[in-house]
Write a protein that holds these residues in place. Structure first.
Motif, PDB file in Angstrom:
ATOM      1  N   ALA A 162       9.015  11.935 -11.555  1.00  0.00           N
ATOM      2  CA  ALA A 162       9.891  12.885 -10.869  1.00  0.00           C
ATOM      3  C   ALA A 162      10.979  13.417 -11.793  1.00  0.00           C
ATOM      4  O   ALA A 162      11.460  12.713 -12.679  1.00  0.00           O
TER       5      ALA A 162
ATOM      6  N   VAL B 202       8.280   3.002   3.400  1.00  0.00           N
ATOM      7  CA  VAL B 202       8.378   1.776   2.601  1.00  0.00           C
ATOM      8  C   VAL B 202       9.696   1.067   2.900  1.00  0.00           C
ATOM      9  O   VAL B 202       9.732  -0.139   3.129  1.00  0.00           O
TER      10      VAL B 202
ATOM     11  N   ALA C 296      -1.925  -1.819  -4.775  1.00  0.00           N
ATOM     12  CA  ALA C 296      -1.804  -2.566  -3.523  1.00  0.00           C
ATOM     13  C   ALA C 296      -2.241  -4.011  -3.708  1.00  0.00           C
ATOM     14  O   ALA C 296      -1.564  -4.948  -3.277  1.00  0.00           O
TER      15      ALA C 296
ATOM     16  N   VAL D 271       0.829  -1.210   0.000  1.00  0.00           N
ATOM     17  CA  VAL D 271       0.000   0.000   0.000  1.00  0.00           C
ATOM     18  C   VAL D 271       0.862   1.258   0.000  1.00  0.00           C
ATOM     19  O   VAL D 271       0.638   2.179  -0.792  1.00  0.00           O
ATOM     20  N   LEU D 272       1.865   1.305   0.878  1.00  0.00           N
ATOM     21  CA  LEU D 272       2.664   2.531   0.983  1.00  0.00           C
ATOM     22  C   LEU D 272       3.419   2.815  -0.317  1.00  0.00           C
ATOM     23  O   LEU D 272       3.623   3.966  -0.682  1.00  0.00           O
ATOM     24  N   THR D 273       3.812   1.734  -1.033  1.00  0.00           N
ATOM     25  CA  THR D 273       4.500   1.928  -2.308  1.00  0.00           C
ATOM     26  C   THR D 273       3.612   2.677  -3.310  1.00  0.00           C
ATOM     27  O   THR D 273       4.098   3.533  -4.058  1.00  0.00           O
ATOM     28  N   THR D 274       2.324   2.376  -3.308  1.00  0.00           N
ATOM     29  CA  THR D 274       1.433   3.017  -4.289  1.00  0.00           C
ATOM     30  C   THR D 274       1.270   4.514  -4.005  1.00  0.00           C
ATOM     31  O   THR D 274       0.847   5.261  -4.879  1.00  0.00           O
ATOM     32  N   LEU D 275       1.597   4.949  -2.772  1.00  0.00           N
ATOM     33  CA  LEU D 275       1.511   6.373  -2.447  1.00  0.00           C
ATOM     34  C   LEU D 275       2.738   7.131  -2.951  1.00  0.00           C
ATOM     35  O   LEU D 275       2.745   8.348  -3.000  1.00  0.00           O
ATOM     36  N   VAL D 276       3.786   6.363  -3.306  1.00  0.00           N
ATOM     37  CA  VAL D 276       5.043   6.967  -3.740  1.00  0.00           C
ATOM     38  C   VAL D 276       5.218   6.848  -5.254  1.00  0.00           C
ATOM     39  O   VAL D 276       5.701   7.766  -5.913  1.00  0.00           O
ATOM     40  N   ALA D 277       4.804   5.685  -5.806  1.00  0.00           N
ATOM     41  CA  ALA D 277       5.210   5.319  -7.167  1.00  0.00           C
ATOM     42  C   ALA D 277       4.836   6.338  -8.250  1.00  0.00           C
ATOM     43  O   ALA D 277       5.722   6.747  -9.015  1.00  0.00           O
ATOM     44  N   PRO D 278       3.577   6.781  -8.353  1.00  0.00           N
ATOM     45  CA  PRO D 278       3.271   7.706  -9.457  1.00  0.00           C
ATOM     46  C   PRO D 278       4.119   8.973  -9.403  1.00  0.00           C
ATOM     47  O   PRO D 278       4.635   9.423 -10.434  1.00  0.00           O
ATOM     48  N   ALA D 279       4.311   9.515  -8.212  1.00  0.00           N
ATOM     49  CA  ALA D 279       5.131  10.723  -8.069  1.00  0.00           C
ATOM     50  C   ALA D 279       6.585  10.429  -8.409  1.00  0.00           C
ATOM     51  O   ALA D 279       7.273  11.244  -9.020  1.00  0.00           O
ATOM     52  N   ALA D 280       7.060   9.236  -8.015  1.00  0.00           N
ATOM     53  CA  ALA D 280       8.455   8.887  -8.274  1.00  0.00           C
ATOM     54  C   ALA D 280       8.702   8.669  -9.766  1.00  0.00           C
ATOM     55  O   ALA D 280       9.733   9.080 -10.301  1.00  0.00           O
ATOM     56  N   PHE D 281       7.733   8.050 -10.453  1.00  0.00           N
ATOM     57  CA  PHE D 281       7.914   7.786 -11.883  1.00  0.00           C
ATOM     58  C   PHE D 281       7.897   9.073 -12.704  1.00  0.00           C
ATOM     59  O   PHE D 281       8.499   9.135 -13.774  1.00  0.00           O
TER      60      PHE D 281
ATOM     61  N   THR E 185       5.902  12.631  -0.181  1.00  0.00           N
ATOM     62  CA  THR E 185       6.380  11.480  -0.958  1.00  0.00           C
ATOM     63  C   THR E 185       7.687  10.952  -0.382  1.00  0.00           C
ATOM     64  O   THR E 185       7.871   9.739  -0.245  1.00  0.00           O
TER      65      THR E 185
ATOM     66  N   TYR F  24      -2.280   4.479 -12.560  1.00  0.00           N
ATOM     67  CA  TYR F  24      -2.394   5.929 -12.426  1.00  0.00           C
ATOM     68  C   TYR F  24      -2.543   6.581 -13.803  1.00  0.00           C
ATOM     69  O   TYR F  24      -3.316   7.518 -13.982  1.00  0.00           O
TER      70      TYR F  24
ATOM     71  N   SER G 106       0.789   0.340  -9.777  1.00  0.00           N
ATOM     72  CA  SER G 106       0.109   1.584  -9.422  1.00  0.00           C
ATOM     73  C   SER G 106       0.447   2.697 -10.407  1.00  0.00           C
ATOM     74  O   SER G 106      -0.420   3.519 -10.738  1.00  0.00           O
ATOM     75  N   ALA G 107       1.687   2.704 -10.900  1.00  0.00           N
ATOM     76  CA  ALA G 107       2.052   3.735 -11.876  1.00  0.00           C
ATOM     77  C   ALA G 107       1.283   3.532 -13.180  1.00  0.00           C
ATOM     78  O   ALA G 107       0.789   4.490 -13.780  1.00  0.00           O
TER      79      ALA G 107
ATOM     80  N   GLY H 130       4.560  -1.033  -7.198  1.00  0.00           N
ATOM     81  CA  GLY H 130       5.015   0.236  -7.766  1.00  0.00           C
ATOM     82  C   GLY H 130       4.671   0.354  -9.234  1.00  0.00           C
ATOM     83  O   GLY H 130       4.074   1.350  -9.672  1.00  0.00           O
TER      84      GLY H 130
ATOM     85  N   PHE I   9       6.190  17.563  -2.662  1.00  0.00           N
ATOM     86  CA  PHE I   9       6.939  16.304  -2.738  1.00  0.00           C
ATOM     87  C   PHE I   9       7.444  15.818  -1.376  1.00  0.00           C
ATOM     88  O   PHE I   9       7.911  14.696  -1.251  1.00  0.00           O
TER      89      PHE I   9
END
Lengths: 98, 238
Positions: free
Chosen positions: A59, B183, B220, A47-57, B176, B207, B203-204, B200, B173
């Motif tokens: 970035a 994580v 998830a 779950v926590l990964t999905t809160l980071v991934a879109p922003a990280a991809f 994030t 998204y 979800s990307a 990851g 950010f």
């Protein structure tokens, strides 16, 4: 009652249901199957990964550098140090790169 | 309830929890300011702004709700969107229920209200490290986070316009970075790396196709289903 208040109250009730719902369902069972257990143990990372991934991809260089530095600091030090190191890199690079 | 009425171990646990609340307060402050400023923009009163933080208590869902306020969307749809953003908490309550299921009912009902992302992560961390999960420890962590969330929401509403350049200060950010750290904190769990990669990427992709906020639930579930299908391992080794 205004729409705003209605939305806040209904949103709050539904949100509370999400915060208690998983337990209400799971506590109906006497024992948890090992595979369900394995799934539950995966919840933090998944779950926590999905809160980071879109922003990280999506970035840019400043954001990526901040994540890399925060990640390296996290391997040795606590949450506070990790966060401040990442924040410092992010803010410094954004001043330079815009 | 005041600290004076608690016995010594409970006081120590309370302070122990409060120490963990501090980084959360700092990391969530810019997010709360942003929310408060946006709420003022959307014409919410100060009371409504703080009430939304107090009652819903989920930053991302509050901001999504606010963005829909301005678009003449039917109220029921705004509520549904808030629910969708917060849907992930179902997984948290299922996972944490295993740890606190023996607490008195009122304590459980209270604890579940405060079950936000960082609280969930720190609770799992505590169990993983063999620490005692007491109500005093839990509330010691939750209450400062909650009070500060209400405060920064109100401050953002009143003073949000005064922040010169939120982008330069990294406001969008910072949270994030904080979640990324959370994580990494679970990296010793079985199958951590494949779960992170699968969730990851899923979800990307979600998204960019299905859209937000469904990428959270989809991503998830991808990682969790993978963990369920893998051969069962002994948990929490290493």
């Amino acid at each position: 009652m205004s729409d705003t208040l209605y939305i806040i109250i209904a949103g709050a009730i539904l949100t509370y249901l999400t915060r208690i719902g998983g337990h209400l369902v799971l506590s109906r069972f006497d024992r948890v199957h090992p595979r369900v257990e394995a799934g539950l143990n995966a919840v933090p990372a998944a779950v926590l990964t999905t809160l980071v991934a879109p922003a990280a991809f999506s970035a840019g260089p400043a954001e990526l550098a901040a994540l890399v530095v925060a990640g390296l600091v996290a391997l040795r030090f606590g949450t506070m140090s990790m966060f401040f190191a990442g924040a410092a890199v992010l803010i410094a690079l954004r001043q330079v790169l815009g | 309830m005041t600290v004076a009425y608690l016995n010594a171990p409970a006081q120590a646990a309370l302070l122990d929890g409060a120490r963990l609340g501090l980084p959360v307060m700092i990391a969530s402050a810019p997010f709360g300011l942003l929310y408060g400023a946006l709420a003022a923009d959307q014409g919410l009163t100060l009371f409504e702004t703080v009430l939304m933080s107090a009652a819903i208590y989920g930053g991302a869902s509050q901001i999504v709700g606010l963005e829909l306020f301005g678009q003449k969307v039917p109220p029921a749809l705004v509520v549904l969107s808030i629910f969708a953003v917060n849907f992930r908490h179902i997984l948290y309550s299922a996972a944490v229920g295993r740890r606190i299921g023996r607490w008195p009912l009122v304590q459980q009902l209270t604890a579940f209200f405060f079950l936000v992302d960082p609280v969930y992560a720190e609770t799992e961390n505590r169990v993983e490290r063999g620490g005692k999960l007491s109500f005093a420890w839990y509330m010691g962590m939750c209450l400062p986070i909650y009070v500060s969330w209400l405060a920064v929401s109100g401050i953002g509403h009143v003073f949000g316009k005064l922040v010169p350049d939120p982008h330069a200060l990294g406001f969008d950010f910072l949270v994030t970075i904080y979640f990324f750290g959370l994580v990494l904190g679970f990296r010793k769990r079985p199958l951590w790396l494949p779960i992170v990669l699968i969730s990851g990427v899923a979800s990307a992709v979600a998204y960019n196709t299905v859209g937000s906020p469904w990428h959270v639930s989809i991503g998830a579930l991808a990682g969790i289903i993978f963990a369920v299908l893998m051969p069962v391992q002994r948990e929490m080794e290493g």
